[in-house]
Design an enzyme around this catalytic site. Sequence first.
Site, mmCIF file in Angstrom:
data_model
loop_
_atom_site.group_PDB
_atom_site.id
_atom_site.type_symbol
_atom_site.label_atom_id
_atom_site.label_comp_id
_atom_site.label_asym_id
_atom_site.label_seq_id
_atom_site.Cartn_x
_atom_site.Cartn_y
_atom_site.Cartn_z
ATOM 1 N N ASN A 1 0.866 -1.182 0.000
ATOM 2 C CA ASN A 1 0.000 0.000 0.000
ATOM 3 C C ASN A 1 0.901 1.230 0.000
ATOM 4 O OD1 ASN A 1 -1.801 2.059 0.504
ATOM 5 N ND2 ASN A 1 -2.230 1.455 2.620
ATOM 6 N N TRP A 2 0.985 1.876 -1.155
ATOM 7 C CA TRP A 2 1.914 3.003 -1.284
ATOM 8 C C TRP A 2 1.362 4.296 -0.700
ATOM 9 C CZ3 TRP A 2 3.968 2.261 -7.020
ATOM 10 C CH2 TRP A 2 4.745 1.089 -7.056
ATOM 11 N N LYS A 3 0.097 4.296 -0.296
ATOM 12 C CA LYS A 3 -0.524 5.510 0.258
ATOM 13 C C LYS A 3 -0.300 6.683 -0.718
ATOM 14 C CE LYS A 3 0.022 3.414 4.712
ATOM 15 N NZ LYS A 3 0.046 3.536 6.145
ATOM 16 N N HIS B 1 -9.442 1.249 4.719
ATOM 17 C CA HIS B 1 -8.165 1.414 5.437
ATOM 18 C C HIS B 1 -8.380 2.342 6.632
ATOM 19 C CE1 HIS B 1 -4.077 2.695 6.337
ATOM 20 N NE2 HIS B 1 -3.711 1.547 5.797
ATOM 21 N N GLU C 1 -6.753 4.735 7.743
ATOM 22 C CA GLU C 1 -6.571 6.168 7.470
ATOM 23 C C GLU C 1 -7.825 6.764 6.848
ATOM 24 O OE1 GLU C 1 -2.842 5.732 5.379
ATOM 25 O OE2 GLU C 1 -1.888 5.231 7.287
ATOM 26 N N GLU D 1 -5.340 -4.849 10.550
ATOM 27 C CA GLU D 1 -4.316 -3.836 10.778
ATOM 28 C C GLU D 1 -4.613 -3.098 12.071
ATOM 29 O OE1 GLU D 1 -2.291 -2.651 6.829
ATOM 30 O OE2 GLU D 1 -4.043 -1.398 7.072
ATOM 31 N N GLY E 1 2.490 2.402 10.727
ATOM 32 C CA GLY E 1 3.445 3.496 10.561
ATOM 33 C C GLY E 1 4.144 3.883 11.856
ATOM 34 N N SER F 1 3.381 -2.010 10.287
ATOM 35 C CA SER F 1 4.836 -2.061 10.485
ATOM 36 C C SER F 1 5.451 -3.408 10.119
ATOM 37 C CB SER F 1 5.206 -1.644 11.919
ATOM 38 O OG SER F 1 4.806 -0.307 12.156
ATOM 39 N N GLY G 1 2.870 -1.133 4.261
ATOM 40 C CA GLY G 1 2.875 0.286 3.906
ATOM 41 C C GLY G 1 4.303 0.742 3.632
ATOM 42 N N GLY G 2 4.910 1.390 4.610
ATOM 43 C CA GLY G 2 6.233 2.006 4.465
ATOM 44 C C GLY G 2 7.270 1.119 3.785
HETATM 45 P P1 PGA Z 1 2.857 0.413 7.599
HETATM 46 O O1 PGA Z 1 1.418 0.618 6.953
HETATM 47 O O2 PGA Z 1 3.417 -0.893 7.050
HETATM 48 O O3 PGA Z 1 3.660 1.600 7.149
HETATM 49 O O4 PGA Z 1 2.684 0.362 9.085
HETATM 50 C C1 PGA Z 1 0.526 -0.468 6.771
HETATM 51 C C2 PGA Z 1 -0.758 0.040 6.168
HETATM 52 O O5 PGA Z 1 -1.205 1.130 6.548
HETATM 53 O O6 PGA Z 1 -1.382 -0.625 5.291
#
Ligand code: PGA
Length: 225
Positions: free
Chosen positions: A6-8, A84, A86, A150, A156, A186, A207-208
């Site tokens: 997930n590149w956000k 998600h 967010e 999640e 993050g 994470s 994500g990251g």
């Molecule tokens: P993260 O994000 O790996 O940076 O914690 C995961 C996500 O939000 O899908």
Amino acid sequence: MLVAGNWKMFKGPQETVSFLESFEAPAGVEIVVCPPFTSLAAAVGRGLAVYAQNVHWAAEGAFTGEISAPMLLELGVDGAIVGHSERRQLFGETDETVRLRCEAALDAGLRVIACVGETETEREAGETDAVLRRQVAAIPRHDALVIAYEPVWAIGTGKTATPELAQEAHETIKELHDTRVLYGGSVKPDNAAALMTQPAVDGALVGGASLDPDSFAEICRAAVS
Ligand code: PGA
């Protein structure tokens, strides 16, 4: 195993192309990348499954700023992330809108990664089970849908759920919904194997660590076993 990146809100079309040119996908694992909307066209047709990060429930209409499932399908996009944390925390997404988005995407022929997870306050208050039950109840049953667990406190933050804690939450979710469950929060090259060897963990939503082709490839390799 399914590993999704997930590149956000990172990587325009040029960075998307350079990522995909240097990413070495291992065999034996299903790999998905989820670029921002404006990079989807650049990602399609380069050998990986491509999902959007959100999708609206109407096919078209007066919904400024939204993108529909038929629009994504026309681009060659394979699926979408829905719900998600967010989106839930920053953009007013609710269990009801998650349900509407999932149903419309699945009906149109997209695959879906539907996200659930408790906040730190909810976990500390002993509400994890109730929150997961409520969120999972809103998610439709469908062959083309997987759930991502999640925990919001792990996204993050560098705080990963322990493999045992992930296993426990995944078991709860699987009792409620007969589907594959990915872990997210994470996930990094050094913890991916320990998480993905848990029996109820069917992959990862990253994500990251999915922004760098080498670290994402390392996580994908950890899923092959
Ligand atoms: P993260 O994000 O790996 O940076 O914690 C995961 C996500 O939000 O899908």
